[in-house]
Design an enzyme around this catalytic site. Sequence first.
Site, PDB file in Angstrom:
ATOM      1  CG  HIS A 102      -0.687  -0.434   2.610  1.00 21.58           C
ATOM      2  ND1 HIS A 102      -0.307   1.151   3.230  1.00 21.58           N
ATOM      3  CD2 HIS A 102      -0.177  -1.138   3.330  1.00 21.58           C
ATOM      4  CE1 HIS A 102       0.475   0.968   4.556  1.00 21.58           C
ATOM      5  NE2 HIS A 102       0.722  -0.102   4.443  1.00 21.58           N
ATOM      6  CG  ASP A 161       3.015   1.149   7.260  1.00 23.26           C
ATOM      7  OD1 ASP A 161       2.485   0.067   7.408  1.00 23.26           O
ATOM      8  OD2 ASP A 161       1.933   0.752   8.530  1.00 23.26           O
ATOM      9  CD  GLU A 168      -2.630  -1.561   5.545  1.00 24.90           C
ATOM     10  OE1 GLU A 168      -2.833  -2.704   6.258  1.00 24.90           O
ATOM     11  OE2 GLU A 168      -2.348  -0.584   5.895  1.00 24.90           O
ATOM     12  CD  GLU A 169      -1.278   2.825   6.966  1.00 28.07           C
ATOM     13  OE1 GLU A 169      -2.009   2.371   8.367  1.00 28.07           O
ATOM     14  OE2 GLU A 169      -0.093   2.810   7.322  1.00 28.07           O
ATOM     15  CG  ASP A 218       2.112  -3.660   5.487  1.00 21.97           C
ATOM     16  OD1 ASP A 218       2.408  -2.920   5.867  1.00 21.97           O
ATOM     17  OD2 ASP A 218       0.756  -3.795   5.506  1.00 21.97           O
ATOM     18  CG  HIS A 243       1.263   3.273  13.142  1.00 24.24           C
ATOM     19  ND1 HIS A 243      -0.347   2.997  12.647  1.00 24.24           N
ATOM     20  CD2 HIS A 243       1.560   2.733  10.820  1.00 24.24           C
ATOM     21  CE1 HIS A 243      -0.802   2.454  11.266  1.00 24.24           C
ATOM     22  NE2 HIS A 243      -0.154   2.478  10.697  1.00 24.24           N
TER      23      HIS A 243
END
Length: 346
Positions: free
Chosen positions: A71, A188, A222-223, A242, A322
Site C-alpha cells: 500500500h 509502512d 490500507e491504513e 507490508d 506508526h
Amino acid sequence: MKEKVNRSYVHDLMERILLTPSPTGYCRQVIELLRVEAEKLGMSGRFLQKGGLIIDVPGTAADKTIGITGHVDTLGAIVRSIKPSGTLRLSPVGGYMMNSIEGEYCSIHTRGGDIYSGTILTTKPSVHVFSDARDQKREEAVMEVRIDERVSSEQEVKALGIRPGDFISFDPRFRSFGNGFVKSRHLDDKAGVAAMFGTLELISRGEVKPLYPLKFIFSNYEEVGHGTSSIPSDISEMIAVDMGAIGDDLNGTEYGVSICAKDSSGPYDYDMTSRLIELAERDGIGYAVDIYPHYGSDASAALRGGNDIRAACLGPGVSASHGMERTHMDAVVQTAALLALYVSEG
C-alpha cells in the site's frame, strides 16, 4: 537471489515515494509516480476503481494467479475545522498515537491546488505560558495545526483557500545513512512498495521468470482497513508485502524479512507461510516469524472481503511502526529477494 537485487534502484525509488505525500485518500501523485516507473521497466499499469494501481506480469503456467499487494497510502490527517484563532483542528487518518505527531511539520493541501506549511501542536504548546502543558493529555481534541501564514482568524484562513476536508500530510523526515539505515515516516508501507519494485526490476532484467501470472497491486486505502477488500477474481493466492513489527516478544529485526504467521484477522495460510520459510532458509535470507495481534494487512482485508484465496504476509522489519520509523536496506533488499524466489518457484 539477494545479490541480484538492485540495491541502489530500490533505495532511490523508496526515497522518491517517501518524499511524495500520500495520506489515505490523497494518493494520485504517488500512484502516477509508480505507473510511470512501471513503464520505465517495460510494464504497463492500469488504475483500479478506488484509485490504486495494478501491474500484470505474465507467467509460464496457468494453474493459478498470484496477487502481490503493497500500500502507498500513509498516516495523515484531514482539516476538521478552522478555529477562531486561525489554527486548524484536525481529524486523524489511520491509527497513531497523538503524541507521535506533536511538534511535527506538515503540509495542508487545498482542493484548489495550493500547499501551505504548518506545525502540529497542542493547544497548550509552551511550558512558559501554561502550567499544565506537560500534563495535558495528548488526544485529538487538543491537537491543532499552526499555519505558517499571517492568519489570526477563521476568515483569514478561508481567504487562503483552506477549508474543512483538506488533507494534511506529515513531513516524512527522510534520512539515509552509509551504514544502510533509513529512517523516515511512512516506511509502512513504502519500504514494502520499494521491495515489490525491486522484484519487478529483477523480472524486467530477466533475472527472474515468474512461474505463474502475477498481479502486483498497489492499494491506497490500507491504513483505513479496506485497501484490497475486493480483488480480481482470477487471483487464488495473495501475498501482502507490508512492514514487519518489532518489539516486545517479537523476533523480527530491522535487518531481515518478517513473516507474519497470524495477525488480528487470524492465521495466514499454513502452506504459503511454510514455503516462504523454506525458501528463506535455503537461500540464506535473514527472516523471523512473528504474530502481530494489533495488525492487519491488505491480505487480511481481502479475506474479510469474502475473497476465496489463500494468503500470506511478509515485509521488511520496521522499528517504531506508526511513529518515527526506521529500517535497514538489508531488510528491504531481502524482502525483494524472497518475493522473487516465491514468484519464480511457487
